[in-house]
Design a protein around this motif. Structure first.
Motif, PDB file in Angstrom:
ATOM      1  N   GLU A 116      -5.380  -5.113   5.812  1.00  0.00           N
ATOM      2  CA  GLU A 116      -4.101  -4.749   6.435  1.00  0.00           C
ATOM      3  C   GLU A 116      -3.531  -3.434   5.907  1.00  0.00           C
ATOM      4  N   TYR A 117      -4.082  -2.977   4.744  1.00  0.00           N
ATOM      5  CA  TYR A 117      -3.614  -1.700   4.202  1.00  0.00           C
ATOM      6  C   TYR A 117      -4.533  -0.536   4.572  1.00  0.00           C
ATOM      7  N   GLY A 118      -5.515  -0.810   5.437  1.00  0.00           N
ATOM      8  CA  GLY A 118      -6.427   0.243   5.868  1.00  0.00           C
ATOM      9  C   GLY A 118      -7.552   0.535   4.884  1.00  0.00           C
TER      10      GLY A 118
END
Length: 542
Positions: free
Chosen positions: A12-14
């Motif tokens: 979700e944070y890339g």
């Protein structure tokens, strides 16, 4: 296209992370769990084979998928026929096979020793010692044991005049086999066979000159050594002579038949005249072939292929005895023994390519009149054949395996004429030496040294157990006596003679075989202790 075996995904944070393909379908063992699994598999194999060690060891009955039965106590044969699934168990099978290929004897002992070493390694792992330290300690302990073996080994007299010492070593090898009821006779046959083909000056034995042939029927005591070649064939025609003297042998790998056109074309026979012409051509060709063989001075033709009744009848008419369907290995052995050349075309046959033998005769067995052909008094008299007899196929096969072990041990002694004493005496001596060396070590390896010394005792322990003795008491007694007297010939009295001195009992083993057992077992154990991650497809059980 990348050949990378997975996929890159993002959280979700890339941040990227890798998904390895088929992870859910893989079974994986790591760390101590993997090592424990390896040790358990090896112990099961070693415990299975342990009961067949020594002169009082039991045999195993192996049944193949086809229902074929094999009864044996030869370690390499048992393991080869076992259907093992575990990867480490397969490594133990290969260990036994490599001992068999290199030395020919000690195939059970090497697996029992490897199993004992891994069992000791398991106890050291439980104490928190790193597997690499254990493996390195075992290797150092093995070097100490091998050095001690060299120190206690005795020079062994090998000569064709005095065969008795060699016979005693062969009897030690055969003492643990199914054929031990006539092991003196078998030992003499094995020694005579090896000495017949050995080059004592260069310390070399050409095993290709020794052929072991089996024939069901008769007793084990009927086993004989033939100074020549025995082939399981008869003369091609029943009216051909059964005994030939001063024979000149044509060794042929071409069939007694007219040449066939090597094309896709067919020959159509459309009339009686065509058929007569074809028949006449065949007869002329047959006569031409037989004359080529006869004119070279041949008195016996040995052919790798068959020939039909017409050729057979013609050979009888021309008084040229012949043998057909002789296999490739036999053809080669006959060529070596008789000094002949293998001839691929009739046109190439000449007098100098013929083999020479003093006598060719048929042996007849039993009421069924089974026949075999013996080629004796060959120009190269070094080629020999051991003809093994026995009540059934199983017994003949086991006798052949046992004789192979004895032949290999005698070959090892010719190549390196040094011996140690059997009955576990050498293992106890090495165990005491390794344990004594451990007391001088300040490093962590002293634990591996003591474990190695304890593993070495597994061989005499197994010998005592299989002989029905109180294993711990007997081993303790022999260890105490060896330690106080320093005599490396004291071992386990398997035959209950009341004498633990193996020198007096003439229980002798080849140093080369014993050294190889130690080195191979330690090498395999070191390799296994370094495997801490096992991945394999998780195949559902059926």
């Amino acid at each position: 296209m990348s050949s990378f075996p997975g996929t890159i995904a993002f959280d979700e944070y890339g941040r990227p992370f890798i998904i390895l393909r088929d992870q859910d379908k893989q079974k994986r063992l790591t760390g101590i769990d993997a090592l424990k699994s390896h040790i358990l598999a090896a112990r099961q194999i070693a415990n299975t084979i342990r009961t067949s060690l020594g002169p009082k060891g039991l045999d195993k009955m192996m049944v193949s998928p086809d229902g074929e039965v094999t009864v044996t106590n030869d370690g390499a044969t048992i393991l080869k026929m076992m259907d093992v699934e575990h990867e480490i168990a397969k490594l133990l099978v290969q260990l036994s096979q490599s001992q068999d290929d290199e030395i020919g004897d000690g195939t059970t002992g090497v697996v029992v020793l490897a199993g004992a070493l891994l069992e000791q390694a398991g106890a050291l792992l439980d104490r928190g010692i790193h597997p690499i330290r254990i493996a390195d300690g075992f290797e150092l302990a093995c070097h100490t044991a091998v050095k001690h073996l060299d120190k206690i080994a005795e020079l062994f007299p090998v000569s064709s005049e005095n065969k008795e010492p060699l016979i005693k070593v062969a009897m030690t090898t055969l003492g643990s086999k199914i054929i031990n009821k006539c092991h003196r006779q078998m030992a003499e046959i094995a020694v005579n066979a090896v000495l017949a083909v050995a080059d004592l000056e260069h310390k070399d034995v050409n095993f290709e000159l020794i052929k072991v042939e089996g024939k069901v029927g008769g007793r084990l005591e009927d086993t004989v050594l033939v100074k020549g070649v025995v082939i399981d064939k008869t003369m091609s025609h029943p009216q051909m002579p059964k005994e030939l003297k001063d024979v000149k042998i044509a060794i042929l790998t071409c069939p007694f038949e007219p040449p066939k056109p090597k094309t896709k074309h067919k020959l159509d026979v459309a009339s009686v005249e065509d058929y007569k012409l074809l028949r006449q051509y065949e007869q002329d060709k047959f006569k031409e072939i037989v004359n080529l063989v006869k004119n070279a001075g041949t008195t016996l033709a040995i052919c790798q292929w068959g020939f039909d009744d017409e050729a057979n009848h013609l050979l009888l008419q021309q008084q040229l005895p012949a043998v057909r369907w002789v296999g490739g290995p036999e053809i080669e052995l006959i060529a070596i023994a008789t000094g002949g050349r293998i001839v691929p075309r009739f046109e190439e046959l000449s007098p100098e390519k013929l083999g020479k033998a003093g006598l060719v005769r048929e042996l007849v067995f039993g009421t069924t009149k089974d026949r075999m052909l013996v080629i004796e008094e060959c120009s190269n008299s070094r080629a020999v054949t051991i003809l093994v007899r026995g009540g059934n196929q199983m017994l003949v096969a086991e006798a052949k395996r046992s004789l192979h072990d004895a032949l290999c041990v005698i070959r090892s002694l010719i190549q390196e004429p040094r011996v140690v004493y059997g009955g576990g005496a050498a293992e106890i001596a090495c165990s005491l030496a390794v344990a004594a060396q451990a007391d001088h070590l300040a490093s962590l390896e002293q634990y591996a040294y003591r474990a190695f010394a304890e593993a070495l005792e597994s061989i005499p322990l197994a010998l005592a157990e299989n002989s029905g003795l109180s294993a711990i008491h007997v081993l303790g007694e022999v260890k105490a006596k060896q330690s106080s007297s320093g005599d490396p010939a004291l071992g386990i009295d398997c035959m209950a003679t009341g004498n633990i001195n193996m020198r007096d009992q003439h229980v002798i083993e080849s140093l080369r075989s014993k050294r190889q057992q130690l080195l191979l077992a330690t090498q395999l154990v070191k390799m296994i202790l370094k495997i801490d991650d096992v991945r394999k497809p998780n195949v559902p059980e059926r």
